[in-house]
Design an enzyme around this catalytic site. Structure first.
Site, PDB file in Angstrom:
ATOM      1  N   GLN A 108      11.663 -13.838   5.752  1.00 34.31           N
ATOM      2  CA  GLN A 108      10.920 -12.582   5.734  1.00 34.31           C
ATOM      3  C   GLN A 108      10.620 -12.032   7.123  1.00 34.31           C
ATOM      4  O   GLN A 108      10.340 -10.847   7.256  1.00 34.31           O
ATOM      5  CB  GLN A 108       9.608 -12.773   4.952  1.00 34.31           C
ATOM      6  CG  GLN A 108       9.855 -13.115   3.489  1.00 34.31           C
ATOM      7  CD  GLN A 108       8.569 -13.329   2.718  1.00 34.31           C
ATOM      8  OE1 GLN A 108       8.056 -14.446   2.673  1.00 34.31           O
ATOM      9  NE2 GLN A 108       8.032 -12.288   2.114  1.00 34.31           N
ATOM     10  N   ARG A 172       1.026 -20.868   9.720  1.00 32.88           N
ATOM     11  CA  ARG A 172       1.983 -21.420   8.753  1.00 32.88           C
ATOM     12  C   ARG A 172       3.280 -20.623   8.825  1.00 32.88           C
ATOM     13  O   ARG A 172       3.284 -19.417   8.590  1.00 32.88           O
ATOM     14  CB  ARG A 172       1.386 -21.346   7.341  1.00 32.88           C
ATOM     15  CG  ARG A 172       2.363 -21.821   6.292  1.00 32.88           C
ATOM     16  CD  ARG A 172       1.840 -21.764   4.854  1.00 32.88           C
ATOM     17  NE  ARG A 172       2.948 -22.124   3.989  1.00 32.88           N
ATOM     18  CZ  ARG A 172       3.269 -21.513   2.855  1.00 32.88           C
ATOM     19  NH1 ARG A 172       2.533 -20.522   2.392  1.00 32.88           N
ATOM     20  NH2 ARG A 172       4.321 -21.889   2.169  1.00 32.88           N
ATOM     21  N   HIS A 223      11.157 -22.270   2.044  1.00 31.90           N
ATOM     22  CA  HIS A 223      10.522 -21.076   1.495  1.00 31.90           C
ATOM     23  C   HIS A 223      11.630 -20.174   0.932  1.00 31.90           C
ATOM     24  O   HIS A 223      11.899 -19.092   1.432  1.00 31.90           O
ATOM     25  CB  HIS A 223       9.693 -20.370   2.571  1.00 31.90           C
ATOM     26  CG  HIS A 223       8.661 -19.426   2.031  1.00 31.90           C
ATOM     27  ND1 HIS A 223       7.309 -19.540   2.306  1.00 31.90           N
ATOM     28  CD2 HIS A 223       8.769 -18.342   1.224  1.00 31.90           C
ATOM     29  CE1 HIS A 223       6.646 -18.562   1.701  1.00 31.90           C
ATOM     30  NE2 HIS A 223       7.513 -17.815   1.037  1.00 31.90           N
ATOM     31  N   ASN A 268       7.693 -24.292  -0.973  1.00 31.29           N
ATOM     32  CA  ASN A 268       6.784 -23.196  -1.270  1.00 31.29           C
ATOM     33  C   ASN A 268       7.024 -22.669  -2.682  1.00 31.29           C
ATOM     34  O   ASN A 268       8.134 -22.236  -3.014  1.00 31.29           O
ATOM     35  CB  ASN A 268       6.999 -22.030  -0.297  1.00 31.29           C
ATOM     36  CG  ASN A 268       6.081 -20.859  -0.621  1.00 31.29           C
ATOM     37  OD1 ASN A 268       4.871 -20.950  -0.445  1.00 31.29           O
ATOM     38  ND2 ASN A 268       6.645 -19.760  -1.136  1.00 31.29           N
ATOM     39  N   GLU A 269       5.988 -22.704  -3.497  1.00 35.91           N
ATOM     40  CA  GLU A 269       5.989 -22.063  -4.810  1.00 35.91           C
ATOM     41  C   GLU A 269       7.207 -22.375  -5.670  1.00 35.91           C
ATOM     42  O   GLU A 269       8.042 -21.500  -5.930  1.00 35.91           O
ATOM     43  CB  GLU A 269       5.878 -20.535  -4.645  1.00 35.91           C
ATOM     44  CG  GLU A 269       4.611 -20.080  -3.957  1.00 35.91           C
ATOM     45  CD  GLU A 269       4.390 -18.581  -4.071  1.00 35.91           C
ATOM     46  OE1 GLU A 269       5.317 -17.868  -4.493  1.00 35.91           O
ATOM     47  OE2 GLU A 269       3.290 -18.123  -3.748  1.00 35.91           O
ATOM     48  N   ASN A 450      -1.229 -21.249  -3.293  1.00 38.11           N
ATOM     49  CA  ASN A 450      -1.138 -19.823  -2.993  1.00 38.11           C
ATOM     50  C   ASN A 450      -1.837 -19.070  -4.104  1.00 38.11           C
ATOM     51  O   ASN A 450      -1.454 -19.177  -5.277  1.00 38.11           O
ATOM     52  CB  ASN A 450       0.320 -19.364  -2.930  1.00 38.11           C
ATOM     53  CG  ASN A 450       1.050 -19.935  -1.729  1.00 38.11           C
ATOM     54  OD1 ASN A 450       0.442 -20.564  -0.874  1.00 38.11           O
ATOM     55  ND2 ASN A 450       2.345 -19.713  -1.663  1.00 38.11           N
ATOM     56  N   TYR A 452      -3.449 -15.394  -5.508  1.00 37.02           N
ATOM     57  CA  TYR A 452      -3.517 -13.939  -5.366  1.00 37.02           C
ATOM     58  C   TYR A 452      -4.351 -13.321  -6.481  1.00 37.02           C
ATOM     59  O   TYR A 452      -5.369 -12.726  -6.265  1.00 37.02           O
ATOM     60  CB  TYR A 452      -2.108 -13.334  -5.387  1.00 37.02           C
ATOM     61  CG  TYR A 452      -1.300 -13.633  -4.141  1.00 37.02           C
ATOM     62  CD1 TYR A 452      -1.313 -12.771  -3.056  1.00 37.02           C
ATOM     63  CD2 TYR A 452      -0.529 -14.785  -4.039  1.00 37.02           C
ATOM     64  CE1 TYR A 452      -0.578 -13.034  -1.903  1.00 37.02           C
ATOM     65  CE2 TYR A 452       0.204 -15.060  -2.890  1.00 37.02           C
ATOM     66  CZ  TYR A 452       0.178 -14.177  -1.826  1.00 37.02           C
ATOM     67  OH  TYR A 452       0.895 -14.441  -0.686  1.00 37.02           O
ATOM     68  N   GLU A 538      -1.716 -19.440   0.974  1.00 35.93           N
ATOM     69  CA  GLU A 538      -1.493 -17.984   0.992  1.00 35.93           C
ATOM     70  C   GLU A 538      -2.572 -17.302   0.175  1.00 35.93           C
ATOM     71  O   GLU A 538      -2.974 -17.805  -0.872  1.00 35.93           O
ATOM     72  CB  GLU A 538      -0.145 -17.582   0.360  1.00 35.93           C
ATOM     73  CG  GLU A 538       1.051 -17.810   1.221  1.00 35.93           C
ATOM     74  CD  GLU A 538       2.361 -17.438   0.520  1.00 35.93           C
ATOM     75  OE1 GLU A 538       2.365 -16.504  -0.317  1.00 35.93           O
ATOM     76  OE2 GLU A 538       3.366 -18.095   0.804  1.00 35.93           O
ATOM     77  N   GLU A 627       9.388  -7.998   2.066  1.00 36.70           N
ATOM     78  CA  GLU A 627       8.733  -8.459   0.847  1.00 36.70           C
ATOM     79  C   GLU A 627       9.781  -8.615  -0.268  1.00 36.70           C
ATOM     80  O   GLU A 627       9.746  -7.961  -1.293  1.00 36.70           O
ATOM     81  CB  GLU A 627       7.586  -7.501   0.472  1.00 36.70           C
ATOM     82  CG  GLU A 627       6.809  -7.806  -0.797  1.00 36.70           C
ATOM     83  CD  GLU A 627       6.266  -9.232  -0.946  1.00 36.70           C
ATOM     84  OE1 GLU A 627       6.175  -9.971   0.041  1.00 36.70           O
ATOM     85  OE2 GLU A 627       5.966  -9.592  -2.086  1.00 36.70           O
ATOM     86  N   TRP A 628      10.742  -9.457  -0.013  1.00 31.83           N
ATOM     87  CA  TRP A 628      11.768  -9.818  -0.987  1.00 31.83           C
ATOM     88  C   TRP A 628      12.356  -8.577  -1.668  1.00 31.83           C
ATOM     89  O   TRP A 628      12.665  -7.603  -0.980  1.00 31.83           O
ATOM     90  CB  TRP A 628      11.202 -10.839  -1.986  1.00 31.83           C
ATOM     91  CG  TRP A 628      10.568 -12.018  -1.306  1.00 31.83           C
ATOM     92  CD1 TRP A 628       9.247 -12.339  -1.280  1.00 31.83           C
ATOM     93  CD2 TRP A 628      11.223 -13.037  -0.505  1.00 31.83           C
ATOM     94  NE1 TRP A 628       9.033 -13.484  -0.538  1.00 31.83           N
ATOM     95  CE2 TRP A 628      10.217 -13.935  -0.056  1.00 31.83           C
ATOM     96  CE3 TRP A 628      12.551 -13.303  -0.141  1.00 31.83           C
ATOM     97  CZ2 TRP A 628      10.500 -15.048   0.739  1.00 31.83           C
ATOM     98  CZ3 TRP A 628      12.823 -14.418   0.653  1.00 31.83           C
ATOM     99  CH2 TRP A 628      11.815 -15.263   1.074  1.00 31.83           C
TER     100      TRP A 628
HETATM  101  C1  PNW Z   1       4.443 -15.284  -2.449  1.00 25.46           C
HETATM  102  N1  PNW Z   1       3.591 -13.496  -8.593  1.00 25.46           N
HETATM  103  O1  PNW Z   1       5.216 -14.822  -3.501  1.00 25.46           O
HETATM  104  C2  PNW Z   1       5.429 -15.808  -1.430  1.00 25.46           C
HETATM  105  O2  PNW Z   1       5.182 -17.134  -1.058  1.00 25.46           O
HETATM  106  C3  PNW Z   1       5.619 -14.926  -0.247  1.00 25.46           C
HETATM  107  O3  PNW Z   1       6.871 -15.162   0.315  1.00 25.46           O
HETATM  108  C4  PNW Z   1       5.433 -13.484  -0.653  1.00 25.46           C
HETATM  109  O4  PNW Z   1       5.797 -12.566   0.324  1.00 25.46           O
HETATM  110  C5  PNW Z   1       3.977 -13.330  -1.027  1.00 25.46           C
HETATM  111  O5  PNW Z   1       3.620 -14.240  -2.057  1.00 25.46           O
HETATM  112  C6  PNW Z   1       3.628 -11.925  -1.462  1.00 25.46           C
HETATM  113  O6  PNW Z   1       4.422 -11.568  -2.545  1.00 25.46           O
HETATM  114  C7  PNW Z   1       4.737 -14.486  -4.728  1.00 25.46           C
HETATM  115  O7  PNW Z   1       4.375 -12.905  -9.299  1.00 25.46           O
HETATM  116  C8  PNW Z   1       5.557 -13.725  -5.521  1.00 25.46           C
HETATM  117  O8  PNW Z   1       2.483 -13.769  -9.018  1.00 25.46           O
HETATM  118  C9  PNW Z   1       5.187 -13.405  -6.800  1.00 25.46           C
HETATM  119  C10 PNW Z   1       3.975 -13.841  -7.290  1.00 25.46           C
HETATM  120  C11 PNW Z   1       3.126 -14.583  -6.504  1.00 25.46           C
HETATM  121  C12 PNW Z   1       3.521 -14.900  -5.209  1.00 25.46           C
END
Ligand code: PNW
Length: 671
Positions: A108, A172, A223, A268-269, A450, A452, A538, A627-628
């Site tokens: 990224q 990180r 990652h 990661n994830e 992580n 959110y 995260e 952002e992917w």
């Molecule tokens: C994480 N969801 O991705 C990743 O670790 C990062 O690379 C990414 O940029 C960041 O969060 C923000 O998107 C996620 O669908 C992608 O809940 C999708 C989800 C959660 C985290």
């Protein structure tokens, strides 16, 4: 400007209190606690029988996974950390050894995708092959890939300047596997690794610069940027051999960087990597998907936009040593995400085993995995009976076992949650006894999470759980609200009204108590099993932007008012919405400032009031980046980069970055 309502601390406190599922005194998680890990065996590739496992090692008291290498003391004795914790709690703050920083990932931010001998990763390959899968400017390849990204490969010094503003003690970042080993296969012959020296130079310089600047590196080994060669060779994570290639690559990293890197994250994830990459594609590389697209691919390809993904670029795979070999370039199969998850968890454990066996004692570092997953919030509505509330609470735990425990249980307890095993039936691969022993405690140093957003949980009325005969992947969650995305578009996962307000990415909603609820969930479930706590690896927010639909705002607001939690009815004014032509809304990122303020307050309360052992917080992300599949205009950064017009890609601190510096001063002990 009409500003966003910034909630007072008081509101956040009382709201969080209402929402917390308090740990009960009995451990009803069904998990035994206090057991020691048994990770003293060498990697045991079945094709390499020269590494027999030795179960007698399992109770070795010198096993470093049972101690905090940074704080060696006798059991029962107060460690330095304990003293700092006591002092901090007395002041309502986080302790002086709290790991405070921001996170990024190689693909990224680095760019330089084909420079200095770097090999292709699945992300290079698929963004180049399927440009339509990523949001960006038509015809401008760099806008839909990580080709250039933030060019951190050449501009790392500038990144360090941003860290200073937030007063980061830690940073990180991730290592690009294919920058070190272009074909993914690390080999040591006659004491020499087949490594790309230029790649080593780069990471040495990153690590050294961090240390020179008093920033401690926290390094992720993987990652999502799998070397493409391994995808082509055996389908990447679909094949059980991937764990050995990963462990070899990890071994190189420990050997080369471990004198200075004391904090390692293996993977990661795994959920996002496997579910998005191998089931829900075409969102994430390697863009494997099930459902309509592959059905069409298998039966009739006429008229189908192959640019959409669901790739055939894949090697023959063998899920496990016992399974049949699946042919190359087959259409995506059922359960690919399940097998990817299985193999990636084993890869994590193999890497940890190498670390424990060969490096940890001498290097005194810590190692763990980072899982993702939304805390599951029991659904409530006005007038709901106590009995129904209890049922929903149980479902919230069940949903969390599926969404999070599936990935966090194996590296802590050694196996999948019982509920997942029962409901998945024969569709869930089994770990052998040897694998269970290897997995168990492999994230006992710390667990990365992580966090959110959050999900509601409740049973679906009139639906029964699958019977043992019906148990399979499709039925496993049929009576659960989890992963149900009605009203929000396919592939996304929430029940309307969604929790909190809509931030700048489809799944990214703001519901600050999620961090406190989740920390409590982990803490209760893994009581006594994690020696150095949980690190939030995260947490962050895309500032609301015009691209993301806010259809649920009104519904959300009404709902939260109806359950007497109006503080989450957090709709916002149009003026807050990020606008590419108006730097004011990008630099003055007030929605994001509010996000951090509230999430951090919940984190603080989890530590001070709930006594949760949380040891770090990494904000996502230090800088705006790739952002992917959402490209560059979904911005999670606390520093702005004008990707379109500025060839220098200058970093400009946003308000949120400064806010975090201030938060550090006010809420983290300095000694
Ligand atoms: C994480 N969801 O991705 C990743 O670790 C990062 O690379 C990414 O940029 C960041 O969060 C923000 O998107 C996620 O669908 C992608 O809940 C999708 C989800 C959660 C985290």
């Amino acid at each position: 400007m009409k500003t966003l309502t910034l909630f007072t601390t008081l509101l956040a406190v009382s709201a969080a209190k209402k929402c917390i599922v308090k740990p009960s005194s009995s451990n009803d998680s069904g998990i035994e606690s206090g057991e020691e890990s048994s990770l003293n065996n060498l990697p045991s590739d079945p094709s390499n029988p020269s590494n027999p496992s030795d179960p007698s090692n399992s109770s070795d008291p010198s096993n470093p996974s049972n101690t905090d290498p940074t704080n060696p003391t006798n059991p029962g004795e107060q460690t330095n950390h304990d003293i700092l914790v006591e002092k901090a709690r007395a002041e309502g703050k986080l302790p002086a050894d709290f790991k405070w920083g921001a996170a990024t990932a190689a693909y990224q931010v680095e760019g330089a995708w084909n420079e200095d001998g770097r090999g292709e990763s699945v992300w290079d390959h698929f963004t180049h092959l399927y440009p339509h899968n990523v949001e960006g400017e038509e015809g401008n390849e760099d806008s839909i890939s990580g080709n250039v990204a933030c060019d951190s490969y050449h501009k790392f010094d500038e990144d360090i300047e941003m860290m200073k503003i937030m007063k980061a003690t830690h940073y990180r970042f991730s290592i690009s596997w294919s920058r070190l080993f272009p074909d993914g296969q690390a080999k040591k012959e006659e004491g020499k690794w087949n490594v790309n020296e230029k790649g080593v130079e780069y990471y040495n310089s990153v690590i050294n610069k961090l240390i020179e600047n008093n920033v401690t590196p926290l390094v992720t080994l993987y990652h999502w940027d799998l070397p493409y060669a391994l995808h082509e060779k055996y389908g990447g994570w679909l094949d059980y051999h991937s764990q050995y290639d990963f462990a070899n690559y990890a071994e190189f990293c420990f050997e080369t960087f471990g004198d200075r890197v004391k904090n390692w994250i293996t993977i990661n994830e795994p959920w996002v990597n496997c579910v998005s990459g191998y089931r829900l594609g075409p969102g994430k590389a390697p863009y494997r998907c099930t459902g309509e697209a592959p059905r069409k691919l298998a039966n009739e390809t006429e008229g189908l936009d192959l640019q959409g993904g669901c790739s055939y670029e894949i090697g023959p795979s063998q899920y496990s040593p016992e399974s049949e070999v699946l042919e190359a370039n087959r259409p995506p199969q059922r359960l690919e995400d399940v097998w990817c998850s299985h193999n990636i968890l084993l890869a994590h454990a193999q890497a940890v085993k190498v670390y424990r066996e060969k490096f940890q004692k001498e290097q005194n570092g810590l190692i763990g995995i980072t899982v993702d997953g939304e805390a599951q919030i029991p659904w409530i509505e006005p007038g709901m009976s106590e009995e129904q509330k209890k049922i929903n609470e149980e479902y919230a735990n069940l949903a969390a076992e599926f969404r999070i425990g599936w990935y966090s249980d194996p590296p802590v307890t050694g196996d999948y949650p019982q509920s997942v095993k029962e409901r998945m039936g024969k569709d869930l691969p089994e770990f052998t006894e040897e694998q269970k022993a290897m997995l168990k405690g492999s994230s006992s140093d710390f667990l990365g999470w992580n966090t959110y957003t959050a999900h509601w949980a409740a049973p679906i009325e009139g639906q029964t759980p699958p019977t043992p005969e019906e148990a399979n992947f499709e039925n496993s969650k049929r009576d659960m609200w989890d992963d149900n995305c009605r009203g929000r578009g396919d592939g996304w996962t929430c029940i309307p009204p969604t929790l909190g307000s809509q931030a700048g990415s489809s799944w990214n909603t703001k519901y600050p108590p999620t961090i406190r609820v989740g920390l409590n969930w982990f803490s209760k479930r893994y009581e006594g099993l994690i020696n150095n706590g949980i690190i939030i690896t995260e947490n962050g927010c895309a500032q609301p932007n015009a691209k993301v639909s806010r259809a649920n705002d009104e519904v959300t607001a009404e709902y939260f008012k109806s359950i007497d939690q109006p503080e989450y009815a957090d709709t916002y004014e149009e003026e807050i919405i990020e606008n590419e032509d108006d730097k004011n809304t990008i630099i003055r990122d007030l929605y994001r400032v509010d996000w951090y303020q509230q999430y951090l307050e919940n984190l603080r309360l989890a530590f001070v009031e709930d006594k949760i052992d949380v040891r770090g917080y990494m904000a996502w992300s230090l800088i705006d980046n790739f952002e992917w599949e959402n490209g560059y205009e979904t911005r999670f950064g606390m520093s702005y980069i004008d990707f379109k017009n500025d060839p220098e890609l200058k970093r400009q601190p946003k308000e949120s970055l400064k806010f975090l510096g201030q938060w550090y001063d006010e809420n983290i002990m300095q000694e």
